[in-house]
Design a protein around this motif. Structure first.
Motif, PDB file in Angstrom:
ATOM      1  N   ASP A  46       0.833  -1.209   0.000  1.00  0.00           N
ATOM      2  CA  ASP A  46       0.000   0.000   0.000  1.00  0.00           C
ATOM      3  C   ASP A  46       0.867   1.258   0.000  1.00  0.00           C
ATOM      4  N   TRP A  47       2.034   1.162   0.631  1.00  0.00           N
ATOM      5  CA  TRP A  47       2.953   2.294   0.741  1.00  0.00           C
ATOM      6  C   TRP A  47       4.342   1.791   0.387  1.00  0.00           C
ATOM      7  N   ILE A  48       5.042   2.525  -0.466  1.00  0.00           N
ATOM      8  CA  ILE A  48       6.408   2.176  -0.846  1.00  0.00           C
ATOM      9  C   ILE A  48       7.299   3.355  -0.476  1.00  0.00           C
ATOM     10  N   GLN A  49       8.283   3.103   0.386  1.00  0.00           N
ATOM     11  CA  GLN A  49       9.187   4.175   0.798  1.00  0.00           C
ATOM     12  C   GLN A  49      10.563   3.936   0.184  1.00  0.00           C
ATOM     13  N   GLU A  50      10.938   4.851  -0.696  1.00  0.00           N
ATOM     14  CA  GLU A  50      12.234   4.767  -1.376  1.00  0.00           C
ATOM     15  C   GLU A  50      13.264   5.547  -0.580  1.00  0.00           C
ATOM     16  N   SER A  51      14.342   4.862  -0.177  1.00  0.00           N
ATOM     17  CA  SER A  51      15.415   5.497   0.586  1.00  0.00           C
ATOM     18  C   SER A  51      16.769   5.091   0.028  1.00  0.00           C
ATOM     19  N   VAL A  52      16.884   5.085  -1.293  1.00  0.00           N
ATOM     20  CA  VAL A  52      18.145   4.708  -1.932  1.00  0.00           C
ATOM     21  C   VAL A  52      19.066   5.925  -1.959  1.00  0.00           C
ATOM     22  N   PRO A  53      20.371   5.742  -2.270  1.00  0.00           N
ATOM     23  CA  PRO A  53      21.309   6.866  -2.278  1.00  0.00           C
ATOM     24  C   PRO A  53      20.848   8.021  -3.165  1.00  0.00           C
ATOM     25  N   GLU A  54      21.322   9.218  -2.826  1.00  0.00           N
ATOM     26  CA  GLU A  54      20.872  10.455  -3.475  1.00  0.00           C
ATOM     27  C   GLU A  54      21.531  10.637  -4.842  1.00  0.00           C
ATOM     28  N   ARG A  55      21.166   9.778  -5.765  1.00  0.00           N
ATOM     29  CA  ARG A  55      21.610   9.903  -7.159  1.00  0.00           C
ATOM     30  C   ARG A  55      20.359   9.824  -8.029  1.00  0.00           C
ATOM     31  N   LEU A  56      20.089  10.899  -8.750  1.00  0.00           N
ATOM     32  CA  LEU A  56      18.817  11.008  -9.467  1.00  0.00           C
ATOM     33  C   LEU A  56      18.648   9.901 -10.500  1.00  0.00           C
ATOM     34  N   ALA A  57      19.708   9.568 -11.217  1.00  0.00           N
ATOM     35  CA  ALA A  57      19.605   8.513 -12.225  1.00  0.00           C
ATOM     36  C   ALA A  57      19.236   7.177 -11.568  1.00  0.00           C
ATOM     37  N   LEU A  58      19.808   6.916 -10.396  1.00  0.00           N
ATOM     38  CA  LEU A  58      19.483   5.682  -9.676  1.00  0.00           C
ATOM     39  C   LEU A  58      18.023   5.676  -9.248  1.00  0.00           C
ATOM     40  N   GLN A  97       7.309   0.803 -10.604  1.00  0.00           N
ATOM     41  CA  GLN A  97       6.021   1.010 -11.259  1.00  0.00           C
ATOM     42  C   GLN A  97       5.664  -0.105 -12.228  1.00  0.00           C
ATOM     43  N   GLU A  98       6.642  -0.900 -12.604  1.00  0.00           N
ATOM     44  CA  GLU A  98       6.334  -2.084 -13.417  1.00  0.00           C
ATOM     45  C   GLU A  98       5.655  -3.165 -12.585  1.00  0.00           C
ATOM     46  N   HIS A  99       5.877  -3.139 -11.263  1.00  0.00           N
ATOM     47  CA  HIS A  99       5.433  -4.263 -10.427  1.00  0.00           C
ATOM     48  C   HIS A  99       4.473  -3.872  -9.296  1.00  0.00           C
ATOM     49  N   CYS A 100       4.400  -2.590  -8.938  1.00  0.00           N
ATOM     50  CA  CYS A 100       3.540  -2.232  -7.807  1.00  0.00           C
ATOM     51  C   CYS A 100       2.129  -1.906  -8.290  1.00  0.00           C
ATOM     52  N   ALA A 101       1.203  -1.870  -7.345  1.00  0.00           N
ATOM     53  CA  ALA A 101      -0.180  -1.506  -7.661  1.00  0.00           C
ATOM     54  C   ALA A 101      -0.247  -0.030  -8.043  1.00  0.00           C
ATOM     55  N   GLU A 102      -1.152   0.294  -8.967  1.00  0.00           N
ATOM     56  CA  GLU A 102      -1.289   1.688  -9.390  1.00  0.00           C
ATOM     57  C   GLU A 102      -1.764   2.586  -8.254  1.00  0.00           C
ATOM     58  N   GLY A 103      -2.464   2.008  -7.302  1.00  0.00           N
ATOM     59  CA  GLY A 103      -2.964   2.804  -6.186  1.00  0.00           C
ATOM     60  C   GLY A 103      -1.985   2.963  -5.045  1.00  0.00           C
ATOM     61  N   ALA A 104      -0.827   2.298  -5.115  1.00  0.00           N
ATOM     62  CA  ALA A 104       0.166   2.423  -4.048  1.00  0.00           C
ATOM     63  C   ALA A 104       0.785   3.817  -4.069  1.00  0.00           C
ATOM     64  N   ILE A 105       1.146   4.307  -2.895  1.00  0.00           N
ATOM     65  CA  ILE A 105       1.855   5.582  -2.783  1.00  0.00           C
ATOM     66  C   ILE A 105       3.347   5.296  -2.745  1.00  0.00           C
ATOM     67  N   ILE A 106       4.105   6.016  -3.586  1.00  0.00           N
ATOM     68  CA  ILE A 106       5.560   5.900  -3.561  1.00  0.00           C
ATOM     69  C   ILE A 106       6.105   7.185  -2.947  1.00  0.00           C
ATOM     70  N   GLY A 107       6.636   7.075  -1.742  1.00  0.00           N
ATOM     71  CA  GLY A 107       7.222   8.215  -1.057  1.00  0.00           C
ATOM     72  C   GLY A 107       8.733   8.136  -1.107  1.00  0.00           C
TER      73      GLY A 107
END
Length: 486
Positions: free
Chosen positions: A81-93, A102-112
């Motif tokens: 339901d909620w996806i929290q992205e905390s990967v290193p601060e590189r925009l390309a990554l 977005q290929e695998h998560c639900a369209e209604g999930a929130i990506i923070g």
């Protein structure tokens, strides 16, 4: 409380803190991080969170959610339901990660995103579904500090923003809605200003890392912790208020003493000076020891604010109310009533490493307050001029209990008639009995401060509970005074 499944993508310091907060607030958590040490690190962070976070609450937290580690992002986000992205601060990554998410998560999930350096429009650029991505920037430790900066764009629909706020509020955080994109959001801009000035003070030989930290933690840092900046300066203006403060101190802003517009060059000498002074200041402690000290200090400060219902403490009280729900008598009155269920806070322990004896009284006092509430002696009733006063207490200490332990108080009404309320409390950790507390209360008029009969609805409810409890065995220790053996 709303619960669901959260996926944590990136399990470093911030990702681990997010995982701990979600788990301890009853959410199921799935973690993906390619670091082979990620599982060990997150489990250690969760142990610190278990030690500290439950003690901020005066009610029982929901049952813990599950924590699972996955080898792929696709498995981690499946059904989240909620996806929290905390990967290193590189925009390309980050863009690459969002493409996979977005290929695998639900369209209604929130990506923070936990980013402190990128604006949401930069994150949304080239995304399959930009409306799904927002900035949710927290502060370390995520499991204790409530602030999270929520930064959307006009591509995020209002309903998604509101749902994000509801979820963050539900796990005990304060979503600060930043309504315009700005580099470094809001809070980090203050931190950056102080950081720059501190680096200049070190470079110019004015102060050491220890002296700078002491200036903060012994002075304005304490004020900021409970009132922030503008409320603090309003008081500094005296009776004339903020306008007077600005008129008096505003001209200082044009004085040429600050170096906030400059950044000292991070030469090897400056880096060596900062690192060396920091090692001398704190190098004798491990990172885990520093984390535990930090957490203990934060819990103590936050609980102090909680007692005053002020600042971050007010947020914690509101979270307790959400978790506890509306108070009501149980349907089954043939058993003692659970009046307290909570973790022992870090600041309740003494020099022996177990709960201070005064805190046993506090726990039993909280149980008495709860019993009063359940029979109808609530804030509205007290406002009409009636209440119960405790006139006698006897506590037996049967076993010790340590910080972090979840205690439960079960209350039996021995007498509930006329002006008297006679209660017997038992404190447990699991099935282990820790202490008992016997309390005699008398109903009084708050106007005359003399004993009087309670209102009929209070007297009737109390009598109903007392009548049901007469079938219970008389508890061991009831009516006893201090035992002195010859």
């Amino acid at each position: 409380m709303q619960k669901g499944t959260a996926a944590i993508i990136g399990g470093g310091v911030i990702g681990g803190g997010w995982a701990a907060r979600f788990v301890l607030m009853g959410w199921d958590v799935r973690v993906f991080d390619p670091d082979p040490e990620a599982q060990r690190k997150i489990i250690e962070v969760l142990a610190n969170a278990r030690r500290s976070l439950p003690g901020l609450s005066d009610v029982a937290l929901p049952p813990e959610g599950t924590l699972r580690f996955h080898d792929t992002m696709s498995a981690a986000v499946d059904g989240a339901d909620w996806i929290q992205e905390s990967v290193p601060e590189r925009l390309a990554l980050k863009h690459k990660v969002y493409q996979t998410l977005q290929e695998h998560c639900a369209e209604g999930a929130i990506i923070g995103s936990s980013t402190s350096g990128f604006k949401p429009s930069e994150l949304q650029d080239c995304a399959t579904r930009p409306a799904q991505i927002i900035v949710t920037h927290p502060f370390n430790p995520v499991y204790l500090l409530p602030l999270v900066e929520l930064v959307p764009t006009d591509k995020n629909p209002p309903e998604l923003i509101q749902r994000a706020k509801d979820i963050l509020t539900g796990i005990g955080m304060y979503p600060l809605h930043v309504r315009a994109e700005i580099d470094a959001h809001i809070a980090d801009r203050f931190l950056e200003a102080v950081w720059r000035e501190a680096l200049w003070l070190i470079k110019d030989g004015i102060a050491t890392t220890t002296e700078i930290d002491n200036a903060i933690r012994y002075g304005f840092g304490l004020r900021w912790a409970q009132m922030g900046l503008f409320e603090t300066y309003r008081i500094a203006g005296g009776e004339a208020g903020m306008r007077h403060f600005i008129e008096q101190f505003g001209p200082c802003l044009s004085w040429p003493w600050t170096k906030l517009m400059d950044v000292p060059e991070l030469t090897d000498d400056l880096i060596d000076a900062v690192a060396g002074q920091s090692d001398a200041q704190s190098g004798m402690y491990s990172i885990r020891e520093l984390e535990r000290t930090r957490d203990t200090n934060l819990v103590t400060i936050l609980r102090g604010l909680k007692a005053q219902d002020w600042g971050a403490g007010k947020l914690l009280n509101a979270q307790d109310a959400r978790v506890a729900g509306v108070p009501a008598l149980p349907d089954d009155l043939t058993r003692p009533i659970v009046t307290v269920e909570r973790a022992v806070p870090l600041d309740w322990t003494d020099y022996n490493g177990h709960m201070n004896e005064a805190r046993y009284l506090q726990a039993f006092g909280d149980a008495t307050d709860r019993m009063m509430l359940l029979v109808g002696c609530d804030a509205d009733y007290i406002a009409t001029g009636g209440s119960y006063f405790t006139v006698e207490t006897h506590i037996r200490h049967l076993d010790e209990v340590h910080a972090g332990a979840v205690i439960r108080v079960e209350t039996q009404v021995l007498l509930g008639e006329g002006k008297k309320m006679h209660l017997f409390h038992r404190m447990y950790q699991g099935d282990r009995e820790l202490a008992t507390g016997e309390h005699m209360l008398v109903h009084v008029s708050l106007e005359t401060r003399r004993a009087c009969d309670p209102a009929p609805h209070v007297a009737g409810t109390l009598a109903r509970v007392a009548s049901a409890h007469t079938a219970l065995p008389r508890p061991e220790g009831a009516g006893k005074a201090i035992g002195v053996k010859g």
